[in-house]
Design a protein around this motif. Structure first.
Motif, PDB file in Angstrom:
ATOM      1  N   GLY A   4       0.831  -1.205   0.000  1.00 34.12           N
ATOM      2  CA  GLY A   4       0.000   0.000   0.000  1.00 34.12           C
ATOM      3  C   GLY A   4       0.859   1.245   0.000  1.00 34.12           C
ATOM      4  N   GLY A   5       0.240   2.365   0.304  1.00 34.27           N
ATOM      5  CA  GLY A   5       0.949   3.633   0.312  1.00 34.27           C
ATOM      6  C   GLY A   5       1.015   4.246  -1.071  1.00 34.27           C
ATOM      7  N   SER A   6       1.704   5.380  -1.173  1.00 36.75           N
ATOM      8  CA  SER A   6       1.822   6.085  -2.446  1.00 36.75           C
ATOM      9  C   SER A   6       3.101   6.897  -2.454  1.00 36.75           C
ATOM     10  CB  SER A   6       0.617   7.009  -2.668  1.00 36.75           C
ATOM     11  OG  SER A   6       0.547   7.990  -1.638  1.00 36.75           O
ATOM     12  N   ASN A   7       3.506   7.301  -3.673  1.00 33.61           N
ATOM     13  CA  ASN A   7       4.710   8.098  -3.862  1.00 33.61           C
ATOM     14  C   ASN A   7       5.896   7.419  -3.167  1.00 33.61           C
ATOM     15  OD1 ASN A   7       3.257  10.058  -5.345  1.00 33.61           O
ATOM     16  ND2 ASN A   7       2.530  10.968  -3.440  1.00 33.61           N
ATOM     17  N   SER A   8       6.650   8.154  -2.374  1.00 34.37           N
ATOM     18  CA  SER A   8       7.821   7.568  -1.722  1.00 34.37           C
ATOM     19  C   SER A   8       7.456   6.736  -0.497  1.00 34.37           C
ATOM     20  CB  SER A   8       8.799   8.667  -1.303  1.00 34.37           C
ATOM     21  OG  SER A   8       9.370   9.276  -2.440  1.00 34.37           O
ATOM     22  N   ASN A   9       6.303   7.005   0.098  1.00 30.31           N
ATOM     23  CA  ASN A   9       5.923   6.357   1.355  1.00 30.31           C
ATOM     24  C   ASN A   9       5.042   5.138   1.078  1.00 30.31           C
ATOM     25  OD1 ASN A   9       7.243   8.389   2.926  1.00 30.31           O
ATOM     26  ND2 ASN A   9       5.499   9.735   2.520  1.00 30.31           N
ATOM     27  N   ARG A  10       5.669   3.973   1.102  1.00 32.14           N
ATOM     28  CA  ARG A  10       4.953   2.732   0.821  1.00 32.14           C
ATOM     29  C   ARG A  10       4.781   1.928   2.110  1.00 32.14           C
ATOM     30  NH1 ARG A  10       5.039   1.834  -4.764  1.00 32.14           N
ATOM     31  NH2 ARG A  10       5.395   3.868  -5.737  1.00 32.14           N
TER      32      ARG A  10
END
Length: 302
Positions: free
Chosen positions: A122-128
Motif C-alpha cells: 500500500g501507500g503512495s509516492n515515496s511512502n509505501r
C-alpha cells in the motif's frame, strides 16, 4: 602479462569498481569483459577508454548512466499466530523517476507460513507500506523481500518475520438442555466436536464438569444420575488441552446446558396396621396410626 585498463574519458565521474583486467599475453584484436563497474553521478554523454601497453586504445560510444532506485531498510518484524503485522513503512526513491511511477513488489521465502498473496502493498509516492498476514494456525519464520524497479535497475531489502505460536482454544459442540423427571435414574449426555482447536496442535485434552446447583445435582461426572429432588441446575462442561496460554493463547472452552428435573409427587406413607381381635360389647377401641408423612421430606402437603 597484459593488463587492460578502463578509464572515463568523457562525462562526470568517477568510474568505480574493478577497472584493471589481466588478460594474459595477447596480440592483435580481442575483447575483455569487465564486471562490477559503477559511474557516479548519473548523466548522459559518458564514454570509456580501454588502454593496454603496446596496443591502440579502444574508445566506447557515448552512453547514458541511469540512476538506480533506492529502498529504506525495514527492521525485522514479530507477530503472533493468526495476527496481521499491520502496515509496515518503507521509503523508496529515484534520482530521475518520480516515486509514484516506481513499482514495488514483495515475495516470501516461506509460502506455507506467509503466502505471497498474504503480503499486501500500500501507500503512495515515496511512502509505501507492506501488511503481512500469516496463514491460519501457522507459526515460524519467513524472509520477506521488497523490490523496487525503474524498469532497468532494481533495489531490494529483506527482513525476517517471526510468527510466535498461540494455542488455539479446544472445541466442544454446543450442549442441548435436558429435562428429566425426579428419580429418573442415570442420564447420559453425549459430548461431540471435541478437538485441540487446530489440526496442527496435537495435545492432551481433559474434560471436567461442574453444577451450578450442587444441592440439586452434585458436581457430576461427564455422565451422572439425576438426584431425587426437583428444580433446575446448569451443568458446565470444560474441555482443556495442554498447549498453555502463552502469547494470549487459550487452553480451554466451556459449554453449559440446563437440566430441569420435574417434580413427581411421592405417595404418602402410613405404617402397616396390625390385625386386631376384640370381644363382643368391649366398647370403643383406639387404633394408633404411625408413619404418616407426605412421602418426601421436601413435600409439605395436607
Amino acid at each position: 602479462v597484459l593488463n587492460v585498463t578502463l578509464g572515463l574519458s568523457s562525462g562526470a565521474g568517477p568510474l568505480q569498481g574493478t577497472t584493471i583486467l589481466d588478460v594474459g599475453s595477447s596480440a592483435g584484436n580481442g575483447t575483455a569483459a569487465f564486471s562490477d563497474l559503477r559511474i557516479d553521478p548519473i548523466g548522459t554523454n559518458k564514454q570509456l577508454t580501454a588502454s593496454a601497453s603496446g596496443l591502440t586504445n579502444g574508445l566506447s560510444s557515448l552512453f547514458t548512466v541511469n540512476g538506480r532506485p533506492t529502498i529504506s531498510d525495514v527492521a525485522d518484524q514479530n507477530t503472533t499466530e493468526d495476527t496481521s503485522t499491520g502496515a509496515i513503512g518503507a521509503t523508496i526513491d529515484h534520482e530521475e523517476t518520480a516515486a509514484a511511477a516506481l513499482p514495488l513488489s514483495a515475495s516470501s521465502s516461506n509460502t506455507n507460513l506467509v503466502p505471497n498473496a498474504n503480503v499486501v502493498l500500500g501507500g503512495s509516492n515515496s511512502n509505501r507500506t507492506v501488511t503481512i498476514t500469516p496463514a491460519a494456525n501457522q507459526s515460524g519464520t519467513a524472509t520477506l523481500t521488497l523490490t523496487v524497479s525503474d524498469g532497468i535497475a532494481t533495489a531490494s531489502d529483506t527482513f525476517l518475520l517471526t510468527v510466535a505460536s498461540v494455542n488455539d482454544s479446544p472445541t466442544l459442540n454446543t450442549l442441548t438442555n435436558v429435562i428429566v423427571n425426579e428419580d429418573a435414574g442415570t442420564n447420559t449426555v453425549f459430548l461431540s466436536g471435541i478437538s485441540s482447536g487446530a489440526t496442527n496442535e496435537s495435545q492432551v485434552i481433559s474434560l471436567s464438569s461442574i453444577s451450578s446447583n450442587a444441592a440439586l445435582i452434585p458436581n457430576p461426572a461427564i455422565t451422572y444420575a439425576s438426584p431425587a429432588t426437583s428444580g433446575t441446575a446448569a451443568i458446565y462442561v470444560t474441555a482443556m488441552d495442554d498447549g498453555g496460554t502463552a502469547n494470549g493463547g487459550s487452553n480451554s472452552i466451556t459449554r453449559s446446558f440446563v437440566i430441569t428435573v420435574n417434580s413427581v409427587n411421592d405417595a404418602p406413607t402410613l405404617n402397616v396396621i396390625s390385625d386386631l381381635t376384640i370381644s363382643e360389647d368391649s366398647g370403643t377401641n383406639v387404633i394408633a396410626l404411625a408413619g404418616i408423612t407426605s412421602g418426601a421430606a421436601n413435600e409439605n402437603q395436607v
